[in-house]
Design an enzyme around this catalytic site. Structure first.
Site, PDB file in Angstrom:
ATOM      1  N   ASP A 208     -11.276 -34.486  60.415  1.00 55.47           N
ATOM      2  CA  ASP A 208     -11.337 -33.233  59.657  1.00 55.47           C
ATOM      3  C   ASP A 208     -12.577 -33.135  58.780  1.00 55.47           C
ATOM      4  OD1 ASP A 208     -10.243 -35.299  58.029  1.00 55.47           O
ATOM      5  OD2 ASP A 208      -9.470 -33.812  56.621  1.00 55.47           O
TER       6      ASP A 208
ATOM      7  N   GLU B 117      -7.999 -36.629  56.405  1.00 53.04           N
ATOM      8  CA  GLU B 117      -8.491 -37.523  55.364  1.00 53.04           C
ATOM      9  C   GLU B 117      -8.909 -36.741  54.130  1.00 53.04           C
ATOM     10  OE1 GLU B 117     -11.472 -39.813  53.018  1.00 53.04           O
ATOM     11  OE2 GLU B 117     -11.710 -37.893  54.047  1.00 53.04           O
TER      12      GLU B 117
END
Length: 407
Positions: A81, A175
Site C-alpha cells: 500500500d 502497512e
C-alpha cells in the site's frame, strides 16, 4: 539489472494501491489485492517456490530454496500500500543525468521541487532521478522495496553457484495504516530473522521504534438553550480543552525529537452535547510509555470527580511496541546488516525511528525484523523522489546481507 528495475518500478508506481483506514476488508482496498496477484505472476515467472497469496491476511509469500547449509533462512518484507496522499493517476517523471538544479514537476500548474527546500537533491547529480508530476505521491514507499527485493532474488537466480540459504519474501497490505502486520503468519514464513525494506535515504537502518498507543476519549455534555444555561449547561468541547491543557504542552510532535516521546491530539470533533478526542501516545522507553497512558487516565478520573457525574470515558489501545526489546536478544540481524553496508562502503545511519514499521509487530511475533533503506526521500507527498542508482545500491545491500549471513 537497472533496466529491469526501472521497468518494474514505473509499472508498479502507476498502480493506485492506497490503503483505507475506514475499510473493514482485508486488504482494506481491492487494488492492493490486485497488485498482489500481479506480483504472484511475477514470482511464478521467475521461478520461486511455495508461492502463496493468503486471502485471510493479504500477504503474498514465496521463497528461493537454499543451495548451501552454511547460511540461515532470511526473510525480506515490503508493503503493497501507499500512504494517505493522492494516488490516482500517478505519472512518474524520469530525469536522466540529473543536473542538480530545481526540478520542474508540472509545467501546467507550475509545481517545482526546489533545491533550496530539498538540498539533498544535490546528492544525486548525474543519476536517473524519478519524481512525481507534482499532483500525487510517487509510491517509492514501498514499491521501491518490492522492486529491490525482486532484483536481489533475480541476482541469485542468475548466479546459481552463489551460495545462500532459504530466501523468503513477503509482500503485505495496509502497512501505512498500521494494520497489515497484525495478521502476518510467522509460522509459515520460515526465516530465522527478516528485514523490512522500508526506510529512506541510503544507509538508514532502524531497529528501535516507538511504543505506540491510541486513546479515544468520549465526552458527554449537556446542551440547553444559552439563555437558560446557568447551572445546567456542560460544554463537551470545553471539557475536551481542559483535558488537553492538562497534558504537558511541550511534549508534542512539533516540540520533540530523538528519543523524546509525545502526545498528539490527532482529531477532536464535537458539539456542546457530545465530543470525541483521539490521541496517539508515543515513547521509546516502555516505562515512560506506560506513564504516559496512565497520565491520560488520571486526568480523566480527576475531571470526572469535579463534574456533576461521570461524563468522560477513555479507551486505550496499544498499537505496537519498540522492536529493540526483541532484537537486542539476538543482534545477528543488526550486526550482519551493518557489516554488509560497510562492505559496500555505505555509512550505516542508525537512529531510533520516530514511528513504527511492520517489523515492530512482526518482531514481537517471534521474528526479529529491523528496517533497511530503500533509497527514497520525501515519502508521502508530491515531492517524493528516488533514483535508479539508489535502488541499485539498496539491492546490492540486500544481496550483501545474504552473503554476509554465512554461519
Amino acid at each position: 539489472m537497472k533496466e529491469k528495475m526501472l521497468e518494474r518500478f514505473i509499472a508498479y508506481a502507476k498502480l493506485d494501491t492506497r490503503s483505507d483506514a475506514t475499510s473493514q476488508r482485508i486488504p482494506t482496498t481491492k487494488s492492493q489485492e490486485e497488485f498482489a496477484y500481479i506480483l504472484k505472476e511475477e514470482l511464478e515467472k521467475i521461478g520461486l517456490s511455495k508461492i502463496n497469496y493468503n486471502k485471510k491476511n493479504g500477504f503474498l509469500t514465496a521463497y528461493l530454496p537454499k543451495n548451501s547449509e552454511n547460511y540461515p533462512a532470511i526473510g525480506f518484507i515490503a508493503h503493497l500500500d501507499t500512504a494517505d496522499f493522492n494516488a490516482e493517476n500517478i505519472s512518474p517523471q524520469i530525469h536522466e543525468n540529473y543536473n542538480g538544479e530545481d526540478v520542474l514537476l508540472n509545467q501546467e500548474q507550475n509545481i517545482v521541487m526546489k533545491v533550496s527546500e530539498f538540498p539533498n537533491l544535490k546528492d544525486y547529480v548525474g543519476e536517473t532521478l524519478i519524481t512525481t508530476d507534482g499532483t500525487t505521491l510517487l509510491g517509492a514507499d514501498d514499491k521501491a522495496g518490492i522492486v529491490e527485493i525482486l532484483a536481489a532474488v533475480d541476482y541469485f537466480l542468475g548466479h546459481p553457484l552463489e551460495e545462500h540459504g532459504d530466501i523468503w519474501v513477503a509482500f503485505g497490505p495496509d502497512e501505512e495504516i498500521g494494520q497489515g502486520a497484525d495478521h502476518f503468519d510467522v509460522s509459515a514464513f520460515q526465516a530465522e530473522y527478516a528485514y523490512t525494506i522500508d526506510s529512506g535515504r541510503i544507509g538508514h537502518f532502524e531497529y528501535e521504534t516507538f511504543n505506540a498507543a491510541q486513546a479515544i476519549i468520549q465526552i458527554d455534555g449537556t446542551s440547553v438553550h444559552p439563555g437558560t444555561a446557568y447551572g445546567m449547561m456542560v460544554n463537551a468541547i470545553k471539557v475536551g480543552n481542559l483535558i488537553d491543557q492538562q497534558l504537558p504542552q511541550n511534549e508534542v510532535p512539533e516540540k520533540t525529537r530523538g528519543k523524546e516521546g509525545f502526545y498528539l491530539l490527532h482529531d477532536f470533533n464535537g458539539t456542546i452535547n457530545q465530543a470525541k478526542m483521539t490521541y496517539i501516545i508515543r515513547d521509546h522507553d516502555k516505562k515512560f510509555f506506560e506513564k504516559r497512558k496512565q497520565k491520560i487516565v488520571n486526568i480523566v478520573d480527576e475531571l470526572n470527580q469535579e463534574l456533576d457525574r461521570e461524563r468522560i470515558t477513555v479507551t486505550l489501545k496499544d498499537q505496537y511496541y519498540n522492536m529493540k526489546e526483541i532484537i537486542e536478544k539476538d543482534m545477528r540481524s543488526v550486526d550482519i546488516a551493518v557489516r554488509a553496508m560497510e562492505n559496500l562502503n555505505i555509512k550505516p545511519i542508525i537512529t531510533p525511528f520516530r514511528g513504527g514499521t511492520d517489523g515492530s509487530k512482526i518482531s514481537f511475533m517471534g521474528l526479529p525484523t529491523p528496517n533497511l533503506f530503500t533509497g527514497g526521500e520525501n515519502f508521502h507527498g508530491q515531492y517524493e523522489f528516488i533514483t535508479l542508482e539508489a535502488m541499485e545500491i539498496a539491492t546490492k545491500t540486500i544481496i550483501e546481507v545474504i552473503k554476509e549471513s554465512r554461519i
